[in-house]
Design an enzyme around this catalytic site. Structure first.
Site, PDB file in Angstrom:
ATOM      1  CD1 TRP A  90      18.880  13.706 -28.178  1.00 35.70           C
ATOM      2  CD2 TRP A  90      20.737  13.292 -29.091  1.00 35.70           C
ATOM      3  NE1 TRP A  90      18.815  12.508 -28.427  1.00 35.70           N
ATOM      4  CE2 TRP A  90      19.988  11.989 -29.097  1.00 35.70           C
ATOM      5  CE3 TRP A  90      22.102  13.046 -29.744  1.00 35.70           C
ATOM      6  CZ2 TRP A  90      20.334  10.737 -29.630  1.00 35.70           C
ATOM      7  CZ3 TRP A  90      22.729  11.928 -30.195  1.00 35.70           C
ATOM      8  CH2 TRP A  90      21.593  10.718 -30.214  1.00 35.70           C
ATOM      9  CB  CYS A 129      18.263  11.421 -39.489  1.00 36.84           C
ATOM     10  SG  CYS A 129      18.603  13.179 -40.221  1.00 36.84           S
ATOM     11  CD  GLU A 178      13.005  16.398 -42.479  1.00 38.48           C
ATOM     12  OE1 GLU A 178      13.948  15.326 -42.585  1.00 38.48           O
ATOM     13  OE2 GLU A 178      12.409  17.037 -43.215  1.00 38.48           O
TER      14      GLU A 178
HETATM   15  P1  NAD Z   1      13.799   8.984 -28.291  1.00 36.56           P
HETATM   16  O1  NAD Z   1      12.971   8.336 -29.290  1.00 36.56           O
HETATM   17  O2  NAD Z   1      13.358   8.952 -26.860  1.00 36.56           O
HETATM   18  O3  NAD Z   1      14.016  10.594 -28.687  1.00 36.56           O
HETATM   19  C1  NAD Z   1      14.078  11.178 -29.784  1.00 36.56           C
HETATM   20  C2  NAD Z   1      14.143  12.605 -29.682  1.00 36.56           C
HETATM   21  O4  NAD Z   1      12.585  12.839 -29.450  1.00 36.56           O
HETATM   22  C3  NAD Z   1      14.678  13.320 -28.496  1.00 36.56           C
HETATM   23  O5  NAD Z   1      15.067  14.429 -29.043  1.00 36.56           O
HETATM   24  C4  NAD Z   1      13.532  13.574 -27.517  1.00 36.56           C
HETATM   25  O6  NAD Z   1      13.828  14.592 -26.524  1.00 36.56           O
HETATM   26  C5  NAD Z   1      12.368  13.742 -28.351  1.00 36.56           C
HETATM   27  N1  NAD Z   1      11.222  13.272 -27.871  1.00 36.56           N
HETATM   28  C6  NAD Z   1      10.921  11.864 -27.067  1.00 36.56           C
HETATM   29  N2  NAD Z   1       9.776  11.930 -26.676  1.00 36.56           N
HETATM   30  C7  NAD Z   1       9.232  12.906 -26.937  1.00 36.56           C
HETATM   31  C8  NAD Z   1       7.797  13.305 -26.582  1.00 36.56           C
HETATM   32  N3  NAD Z   1       6.839  12.526 -26.391  1.00 36.56           N
HETATM   33  N4  NAD Z   1       7.349  14.722 -27.145  1.00 36.56           N
HETATM   34  C9  NAD Z   1       8.434  15.211 -27.914  1.00 36.56           C
HETATM   35  N5  NAD Z   1       9.637  14.848 -28.144  1.00 36.56           N
HETATM   36  C10 NAD Z   1      10.099  13.828 -27.670  1.00 36.56           C
HETATM   37  O7  NAD Z   1      15.265   8.676 -28.479  1.00 36.56           O
HETATM   38  P2  NAD Z   1      16.751   9.248 -28.122  1.00 36.56           P
HETATM   39  O8  NAD Z   1      17.436   8.008 -27.234  1.00 36.56           O
HETATM   40  O9  NAD Z   1      16.790  10.521 -27.470  1.00 36.56           O
HETATM   41  O10 NAD Z   1      17.277   9.204 -29.473  1.00 36.56           O
HETATM   42  C11 NAD Z   1      17.617   7.923 -30.165  1.00 36.56           C
HETATM   43  C12 NAD Z   1      16.785   7.570 -31.416  1.00 36.56           C
HETATM   44  O11 NAD Z   1      16.093   8.750 -31.904  1.00 36.56           O
HETATM   45  C13 NAD Z   1      17.536   7.189 -32.366  1.00 36.56           C
HETATM   46  O12 NAD Z   1      17.540   5.891 -32.566  1.00 36.56           O
HETATM   47  C14 NAD Z   1      17.133   7.788 -33.664  1.00 36.56           C
HETATM   48  O13 NAD Z   1      16.225   6.826 -34.551  1.00 36.56           O
HETATM   49  C15 NAD Z   1      16.096   8.994 -33.086  1.00 36.56           C
HETATM   50  N6  NAD Z   1      16.613  10.346 -33.567  1.00 36.56           N
HETATM   51  C16 NAD Z   1      16.742  10.667 -34.885  1.00 36.56           C
HETATM   52  C17 NAD Z   1      17.219  12.157 -34.876  1.00 36.56           C
HETATM   53  C18 NAD Z   1      16.977  12.573 -36.201  1.00 36.56           C
HETATM   54  O14 NAD Z   1      17.945  13.444 -36.829  1.00 36.56           O
HETATM   55  N7  NAD Z   1      16.239  12.081 -37.285  1.00 36.56           N
HETATM   56  C19 NAD Z   1      17.539  12.696 -33.927  1.00 36.56           C
HETATM   57  C20 NAD Z   1      17.638  12.339 -32.694  1.00 36.56           C
HETATM   58  C21 NAD Z   1      17.224  11.127 -32.604  1.00 36.56           C
END
Ligand code: NAD
Length: 473
Positions: free
Chosen positions: A148, A281, A247
């Site tokens: 997102w 990130c 990533e």
């Molecule tokens: P999260 O770890 O729950 O989710 C991160 C992303 O993974 C979201 O887009 C979510 O929809 C997806 N996701 C979660 N569980 C999944 C699954 N089982 N299968 C497929 N997709 C899944 O956390 P969040 O609150 O949405 O985001 C916060 C953390 O995520 C941050 O601390 C950051 O580290 C990380 N993040 C990193 C990036 C990046 O650009 N590398 C982008 C978004 C979030």
């Protein structure tokens, strides 16, 4: 509940509602209230997407690469024409400013264009010698999971090379920011992409990924998100030996050496750090400064960060919008509390703004204890830590003292120092005397717990190909 907008799934060339599950609300980061809803795919919808991707795979792979490329280039032009509307929708859902959202869509357009333009060259056969040929072939159906924070350009970095290489795709867009995926897929549809080549789904992330990765139709998993989720997905991909491109998170250092031009370094750090309210990130999160200029640097940084105008993302005067969701606010509270309890000094910010919306101000912490969570967990928000160093080796050791290895930045003009830092910093990408996002033509990938595989440029394109070796006597 009725919503002003409803986003659908796109399966086998048709937009449709989910076949059973209740839609998922999309929450505004400004009002904290629902502004739209997005369809949540059922197992049947996912099976339909898998079937469509599988059935359309052969014809898409057989299409000459320049014709695939032409569709991507046309889609990039169509997307460019509706950039203002797409940027407004993205800003409404994500909270980034209109200028940031527009910049993201420009990179999205550039990424489709680059991959379309280079499709023919990167699909061409090559000779090792007169007896041996390498024939790149599409690797098959791709399951792409996108987050997102940059929901447009991070889709483009997966979708454009996969399609140009001749793969079909099941794309899971981000449920919290669905419009970007919808705008991109609409542009591809309008550009003439055959039915079934791209299938867009939304849903409960764990259900969607478990279902898709259990299918032998899927040959490649590409994911951008957190390290724990990335590891979870790799395990799910193990049974079918799906190739993984990951990533993941980052915790990027900036090393500011004694000779650095602070008039350049301070605004460069702040501009890149606070873009998208720090939810990138590769945003810098730990600044290491030569002791001789440390006090001056902290004063300049704090004063400049204090002047950043926080506000509604659609106000042209706003320099930083709200965070994307309530989870990030909770994470900021937890990280600041932990750091302060362990003795950190709060130079600026540190508490949610007392108003509606997920607003968190630029926050600067100094004298942070080495065991504070903020130095180890990806902050993914507008928090910076600053610490002094006495020599370059100490700076390198501190910079490398996290599990992450995505990006690193430094400011110096000294050739020997540049070489020492470029060699010593453990990161997938290093920028010298500036901070900027990656362009469509260069490879980008993390090391350590930041993931593996590459996105972008030729190396990113090759992620979606099998290289068939043909030997002849
Ligand atoms: P999260 O770890 O729950 O989710 C991160 C992303 O993974 C979201 O887009 C979510 O929809 C997806 N996701 C979660 N569980 C999944 C699954 N089982 N299968 C497929 N997709 C899944 O956390 P969040 O609150 O949405 O985001 C916060 C953390 O995520 C941050 O601390 C950051 O580290 C990380 N993040 C990193 C990036 C990046 O650009 N590398 C982008 C978004 C979030």
């Amino acid at each position: 509940m009725s919503y002003t907008r409803s986003y659908q799934l796109f399966i086998n060339g048709s937009w449709r509602n989910a076949s059973g599950e209740a839609p998922i609300p999309v929450i505004s980061p400004v009002t904290e209230k629902p502004i739209a809803a997005v369809a949540s795919a059922t197992a049947q919808d996912l099976d339909d997407a898998l079937g469509a991707a599988d059935r359309s795979g052969k014809a898409w792979a057989m299409l000459p690469p320049n014709q695939r490329g032409a569709i991507l280039i046309k889609a990039s032009k169509l997307l460019a024409e509706k950039i203002d509307a797409a940027a407004k929708d993205l800003s409404d859902e994500q909270g980034k400013t209109i200028a940031e959202a527009t910049g993201e869509f420009k990179r999205t357009v550039e990424t489709f264009e680059w991959n379309g333009t280079h499709a023919e060259r990167l699909c061409a056969v090559s000779q090792i010698d007169q007896n041996r040929t390498i024939k790149p072939e599409p690797a098959g159906t791709v399951a792409a999971f996108t987050p997102w924070n940059y929901p447009a350009v991070l889709i483009a970095r997966k979708l454009a090379p996969a399609l140009a290489a001749g793969c079909t795709v099941i794309l899971k867009g981000a449920e919290e920011t669905p419009s970007a995926a919808v705008h991109i897929v609409e542009a591809l549809e309008e550009a003439g992409l055959p039915d079934g080549v791209v299938n867009l789904v939304f849903g409960v992330p764990a259900k969607v990924s478990t279902h898709l990765l259990a299918s032998p139709i899927v040959k490649i998993l590409t994911f951008t998100g957190s390290t724990p989720v990335g590891k979870h997905l790799v395990k799910a991909a193990a049974d079918n030996l799906q190739r993984c491109i990951l990533e993941l998170g980052g915790h990027s250092p900036v090393v500011v050496c004694e000779d650095a031009d602070l008039a350049t370094a301070v605004p460069a750090i702040l501009e890149y750090k606070f873009e998208c309210a720090g939810q990138s990130c590769n945003a810098p999160s730990r600044i290491l400064v030569a002791r001789a200029i440390y006090a001056d640097f902290v004063a300049r940084l704090t004063n400049a960060a204090r002047a950043i105008k926080i506000g509604a993302p659609d106000d042209p005067a706003t320099e930083m919008g709200p965070m994307a969701n309530a989870r990030r606010i909770e994470a900021m509270q937890r990280l600041v509390k932990d750091a302060v309890e362990r003795g950190a000094r709060l130079e600026l910010g540190g508490a949610r703004l007392d108003q509606e919306g997920y607003y968190w101000p630029p926050t600067i912490l100094t004298e942070v204890s080495s065991d504070a969570k903020v130095l180890h967990e990806e902050p993914f928000g507008p928090i910076l830590t600053v610490a002094p160093f006495d020599d370059i080796q100490e700076a390198i050791d501190q910079a490398n003292a996290t599990e992450y290895g995505l990006a690193a930045y430094f400011f110096t003009e000294q050739p020997e120092t540049k070489e020492a830092l470029a060699n010593g910093l453990s990161a997938g990408a290093i920028s010298v005397n500036f901070l900027k996002g990656v362009s469509a033509d260069s490879p980008y990938g993390g090391i350590k717990q930041s993931g593996y595989g590459y996105e972008g440029g030729e190396h990113g394109f090759r992620s979606f190909q099998n290289l068939k070796l043909i030997n002849e006597l």
